[in-house]
Structure formats: C-alpha cells, structure tokens
Design a protein around this motif. Structure first.
Motif, PDB file in Angstrom:
ATOM      1  N   ASP A   1     -18.019  -8.757  36.151  1.00 38.92           N
ATOM      2  CA  ASP A   1     -18.042  -7.878  35.027  1.00 38.92           C
ATOM      3  C   ASP A   1     -17.738  -5.907  35.775  1.00 38.92           C
ATOM      4  OD1 ASP A   1     -18.349  -9.083  33.261  1.00 38.92           O
ATOM      5  OD2 ASP A   1     -19.965  -8.490  32.587  1.00 38.92           O
ATOM      6  N   ASN A   2     -18.699  -5.505  37.169  1.00 44.45           N
ATOM      7  CA  ASN A   2     -17.904  -5.087  37.613  1.00 44.45           C
ATOM      8  C   ASN A   2     -16.705  -4.571  38.373  1.00 44.45           C
ATOM      9  OD1 ASN A   2     -20.227  -3.789  37.314  1.00 44.45           O
ATOM     10  ND2 ASN A   2     -21.397  -3.552  39.251  1.00 44.45           N
ATOM     11  N   GLN A   3     -16.195  -5.427  39.148  1.00 42.54           N
ATOM     12  CA  GLN A   3     -15.268  -6.546  39.044  1.00 42.54           C
ATOM     13  C   GLN A   3     -13.910  -5.450  38.600  1.00 42.54           C
ATOM     14  OE1 GLN A   3     -14.278  -9.943  41.080  1.00 42.54           O
ATOM     15  NE2 GLN A   3     -16.281  -9.628  42.409  1.00 42.54           N
ATOM     16  N   VAL A   4     -13.427  -5.748  37.135  1.00 45.01           N
ATOM     17  CA  VAL A   4     -12.524  -6.109  35.988  1.00 45.01           C
ATOM     18  C   VAL A   4     -12.247  -4.278  35.881  1.00 45.01           C
ATOM     19  CG1 VAL A   4     -11.951  -6.492  33.764  1.00 45.01           C
ATOM     20  CG2 VAL A   4     -12.524  -8.899  35.252  1.00 45.01           C
ATOM     21  N   LEU A   5     -14.147  -4.346  35.785  1.00 40.93           N
ATOM     22  CA  LEU A   5     -13.920  -2.290  35.183  1.00 40.93           C
ATOM     23  C   LEU A   5     -13.630  -1.641  36.445  1.00 40.93           C
ATOM     24  CD1 LEU A   5     -17.498  -2.520  33.399  1.00 40.93           C
ATOM     25  CD2 LEU A   5     -15.410  -1.974  32.208  1.00 40.93           C
ATOM     26  N   SER A   6     -13.826  -2.280  37.439  1.00 42.16           N
ATOM     27  CA  SER A   6     -13.216  -0.792  38.850  1.00 42.16           C
ATOM     28  C   SER A   6     -11.848  -0.754  38.875  1.00 42.16           C
ATOM     29  CB  SER A   6     -13.990  -1.328  40.239  1.00 42.16           C
ATOM     30  OG  SER A   6     -15.636  -1.356  39.725  1.00 42.16           O
ATOM     31  N   GLU A   7     -11.319  -2.553  38.526  1.00 39.20           N
ATOM     32  CA  GLU A   7     -10.081  -2.520  38.706  1.00 39.20           C
ATOM     33  C   GLU A   7      -9.169  -1.695  37.647  1.00 39.20           C
ATOM     34  OE1 GLU A   7      -6.772  -5.854  39.476  1.00 39.20           O
ATOM     35  OE2 GLU A   7      -8.520  -6.479  38.673  1.00 39.20           O
ATOM     36  N   ALA A   8      -9.633  -1.916  36.634  1.00 36.72           N
ATOM     37  CA  ALA A   8      -9.095  -1.027  35.411  1.00 36.72           C
ATOM     38  C   ALA A   8      -9.093   0.162  35.931  1.00 36.72           C
ATOM     39  CB  ALA A   8      -9.743  -1.384  34.104  1.00 36.72           C
ATOM     40  N   LEU A   9     -10.101   1.170  35.952  1.00 32.74           N
ATOM     41  CA  LEU A   9     -10.411   2.581  36.677  1.00 32.74           C
ATOM     42  C   LEU A   9      -9.684   3.175  37.489  1.00 32.74           C
ATOM     43  CD1 LEU A   9     -14.506   2.524  35.775  1.00 32.74           C
ATOM     44  CD2 LEU A   9     -12.941   3.330  34.545  1.00 32.74           C
ATOM     45  N   ILE A  10      -9.662   1.723  38.358  1.00 30.79           N
ATOM     46  CA  ILE A  10      -8.358   2.521  39.870  1.00 30.79           C
ATOM     47  C   ILE A  10      -7.224   2.625  39.346  1.00 30.79           C
ATOM     48  CG2 ILE A  10      -7.823   1.668  41.932  1.00 30.79           C
ATOM     49  CD1 ILE A  10     -10.509   0.293  42.332  1.00 30.79           C
ATOM     50  N   THR A  11      -6.742   1.406  38.094  1.00 36.73           N
ATOM     51  CA  THR A  11      -5.175   1.882  37.854  1.00 36.73           C
ATOM     52  C   THR A  11      -5.172   2.837  37.514  1.00 36.73           C
ATOM     53  OG1 THR A  11      -5.334  -0.464  37.625  1.00 36.73           O
ATOM     54  CG2 THR A  11      -3.828   0.623  36.603  1.00 36.73           C
ATOM     55  N   VAL A  12      -5.899   3.263  36.781  1.00 40.02           N
ATOM     56  CA  VAL A  12      -5.972   4.685  35.231  1.00 40.02           C
ATOM     57  C   VAL A  12      -5.948   6.273  36.545  1.00 40.02           C
ATOM     58  CG1 VAL A  12      -7.023   6.227  33.979  1.00 40.02           C
ATOM     59  CG2 VAL A  12      -6.966   3.882  33.300  1.00 40.02           C
ATOM     60  N   ALA A  13      -6.567   5.808  37.647  1.00 40.79           N
ATOM     61  CA  ALA A  13      -6.675   6.700  38.537  1.00 40.79           C
ATOM     62  C   ALA A  13      -5.627   7.506  39.245  1.00 40.79           C
ATOM     63  CB  ALA A  13      -7.918   6.359  39.664  1.00 40.79           C
ATOM     64  N   HIS A  14      -4.269   6.168  39.452  1.00 38.65           N
ATOM     65  CA  HIS A  14      -3.767   5.615  40.193  1.00 38.65           C
ATOM     66  C   HIS A  14      -2.390   5.799  39.072  1.00 38.65           C
ATOM     67  CE1 HIS A  14      -5.285   2.741  43.676  1.00 38.65           C
ATOM     68  NE2 HIS A  14      -5.542   4.456  44.542  1.00 38.65           N
ATOM     69  N   GLN A  15      -2.941   6.003  38.265  1.00 36.30           N
ATOM     70  CA  GLN A  15      -1.740   6.201  37.393  1.00 36.30           C
ATOM     71  C   GLN A  15      -1.303   8.110  37.113  1.00 36.30           C
ATOM     72  OE1 GLN A  15       0.421   4.330  36.098  1.00 36.30           O
ATOM     73  NE2 GLN A  15       1.636   6.482  34.688  1.00 36.30           N
ATOM     74  N   PHE A  16      -2.526   8.192  37.547  1.00 34.68           N
ATOM     75  CA  PHE A  16      -2.852  10.100  36.905  1.00 34.68           C
ATOM     76  C   PHE A  16      -2.230  10.400  38.460  1.00 34.68           C
ATOM     77  CE2 PHE A  16      -4.449   8.646  33.185  1.00 34.68           C
ATOM     78  CZ  PHE A  16      -3.444   9.367  31.851  1.00 34.68           C
ATOM     79  N   GLU A  17      -2.285   9.923  39.808  1.00 38.96           N
ATOM     80  CA  GLU A  17      -2.214  10.409  40.921  1.00 38.96           C
ATOM     81  C   GLU A  17      -3.392  10.718  41.290  1.00 38.96           C
ATOM     82  OE1 GLU A  17       1.619  12.856  40.392  1.00 38.96           O
ATOM     83  OE2 GLU A  17       3.182  11.421  40.814  1.00 38.96           O
ATOM     84  N   MET A  18      -4.370  10.523  40.937  1.00 38.00           N
ATOM     85  CA  MET A  18      -5.857  10.530  42.053  1.00 38.00           C
ATOM     86  C   MET A  18      -5.708   9.762  42.449  1.00 38.00           C
ATOM     87  SD  MET A  18      -7.975  12.102  38.350  1.00 38.00           S
ATOM     88  CE  MET A  18      -7.754  10.899  37.556  1.00 38.00           C
ATOM     89  N   PHE A  19      -6.775  10.225  44.481  1.00 40.04           N
ATOM     90  CA  PHE A  19      -6.731   9.397  45.249  1.00 40.04           C
ATOM     91  C   PHE A  19      -8.670   9.269  45.365  1.00 40.04           C
ATOM     92  CE2 PHE A  19      -8.406   9.514  49.453  1.00 40.04           C
ATOM     93  CZ  PHE A  19      -8.112   9.003  50.478  1.00 40.04           C
ATOM     94  N   VAL A  20      -8.077   7.411  45.417  1.00 39.23           N
ATOM     95  CA  VAL A  20     -10.174   6.830  44.462  1.00 39.23           C
ATOM     96  C   VAL A  20     -11.133   6.873  45.882  1.00 39.23           C
ATOM     97  CG1 VAL A  20     -11.093   5.079  42.844  1.00 39.23           C
ATOM     98  CG2 VAL A  20      -8.798   5.517  42.548  1.00 39.23           C
ATOM     99  N   VAL A  21     -11.877   7.112  45.651  1.00 32.94           N
ATOM    100  CA  VAL A  21     -12.339   7.029  46.356  1.00 32.94           C
ATOM    101  C   VAL A  21     -14.061   6.314  45.547  1.00 32.94           C
ATOM    102  CG1 VAL A  21     -14.536   8.218  48.113  1.00 32.94           C
ATOM    103  CG2 VAL A  21     -12.755   9.172  47.668  1.00 32.94           C
TER     104      VAL A  21
END
Length: 266
Positions: free
Chosen positions: A213-233
């Motif tokens: 569950d955390n893997q799916v949710l994190s992957e989705a959030l990382i994708t959203v952040a990268h779409q908006f050109e945000m560096f993810v920590v």
C-alpha cells in the motif's frame, strides 16, 4: 489509542525523559517553558543531512531543526513543544529564532545549503520579514536557503504563500513542501504554487519495503511531484530496505536516521 501521559509520574526505576523533566520543572506549562527559553536565548539548530541515492557521503543539503534548552540544560526537539505554541505569537518567535540562526550558519559556511522550517503565518510577521530582508541583503545566501512549509500551513493561507513565493524566488530562495501526501494539499493548487521540493510524508516511508500500500501511494505522489517539476525527498528513512525501494520508485533524495540523526554541529 491514547498517547502517553506526559505528566504521569514514572516509577522509581524509570528515569524522567527530557520532556517530562522539563514539564515538571515548569509546573506542566509548556508555553511558559518555551517563553523562558526564548527570552534567555536558549535555542539552537540541529542539522540533519539530506542525501542523494548512491551519491556518496556528501549531503545535497541539510535541514536545520529548532531545539530549545530548558533551564536545566536539557535539549528538547520541536515535536515536544511546537504543537502547544505553533499557532500563537511564540510560534512566530520560534520561526524568527530559526531563520536568524540559519542565516548565521549560512554566513559561516559558504558551501552550505540549508533548509529552515517556517509557518505561513510568519509571512505577515514584521520581525520575521526583517530578518529575511537583512539575511538576503548581501552575498548569495538566497541561493543557498530553502524555506520549508508544511502542507497544513500552506493550505491555511494558499494565496498568501503563492504571492510570497513569487516575491522570493527571484532572490534565489527555494521552497519545500513538507509532509507531502498528508492529505491537505488540493492538487489544483500545485500548478499555482512555486514549490521546488516535495518532502514525502514519513508515514508513507515507514516500512515501505514491506508495505505494498505504501509503495503504491508513494509512487503516485512521486509521479505527481515530478509532473509539477518538484524534486522529491523521502523523510524518515530508517532502514536500507526502505532506502532501496524509495530509490527504485524514483525519489531524488533521502533523509532520516539511516543517514544521520540531527546534530548541533556540522
């Protein structure tokens, strides 16, 4: 489930932790303890490294975390006092102390890049703005300063935060969205904000190597952040297993006890 009772008296064999001792010494009044520490200048920053995956031992930057010392010299992390004072005038005092100490450290370390936490409410605080103006007045400090604003704080005053970011980013200041994914950010605001970084909420990071569950949710959030050109920590990384799966999912940097606890010195 109820949390631990901070005011419970431990048994004779159970030592007081720093918060219990400090609370007891201040008649269970955390705001009084914080007010006294601020008035006496008993504040410091603790620095935690933020690392690139596979990037060696040199941190990408550090986060400066506010600490106060009670009158017995015990060091108290922000989680022990910020919930009681964050929405009060003392919350602004703490932001002022953090920013002032952050600029002092940037002045003293020309190669340092540093993230400092702030509340959206401090944007309208004249003292905090004066410290920011003075700190940015000379040199390249703006290019090495990251201001962290939590999701909760940003969404309280989104228009104010957006205007402030537009004002500051030409000065080189970067912005980090802290606790990304905690549930308060309306995604429609992401295209209007100017966040450079998104810090993945640690609740998604914990045990991610064993939690689909955390893997799916994190992957989705990382994708959203990268779409908006945000560096993810990714925050709160404690095991090599967590670091490995987060790297596989595409985070840009990792932060947590696996790489170092917050320390007073650099």
């Amino acid at each position: 489930m109820a949390g631990p009772d901070l005011y419970a008296v431990p048994s004779a064999s159970e030592p007081l932790d720093p918060l219990q001792a400090a609370v007891a010494s201040r008649d269970k009044d955390v705001p009084t303890m914080v007010r006294s520490a601020l008035a006496a200048g008993r504040t410091q920053l603790a620095f935690q490294p933020v690392m690139r995956p596979g990037g060696g031992t040199t941190p990408a930057f550090y986060e400066g975390l506010i600490r106060i010392l009670d009158d017995g010299g015990r060091i108290l992390p922000a989680r022990h006092f910020m919930p009681d004072v964050e929405e009060t005038a003392m919350g602004r005092d703490i932001d002022c102390a953090s920013l002032r100490m952050g600029f002092e450290k940037l002045h003293a370390n020309p190669s340092l890049r540093l993230a400092i936490n702030m509340s959206a409410r401090s944007i309208a605080d004249g003292r905090w703005r004066q410290i920011l103006r003075q700190g940015l007045a000379g040199g390249d400090l703006g290019n090495r300063l990251i201001l962290e604003i939590s999701e909760q704080s940003a969404m309280m005053l989104p228009e104010v935060v957006i205007r402030f970011m537009a004002e500051m980013q030409p000065r080189g200041v970067a912005f980090a969205l802290d606790d990304f994914g905690a549930g308060l950010t309306a995604f429609r605001y992401l295209k209007d904000f100017f966040f450079d970084l998104a810090k993945l909420d640690k609740h998604f990071v914990r045990d991610i190597d064993t939690s689909p569950d955390n893997q799916v949710l994190s992957e989705a959030l990382i994708t959203v952040a990268h779409q908006f050109e945000m560096f993810v920590v990714a925050e709160g990384v404690e095991t090599s297993g967590e670091a490995a799966i987060l790297t596989e999912l595409g985070v840009d940097c990792l932060q947590g006890y696996l790489y170092g606890v917050p320390k007073a010195g650099l």
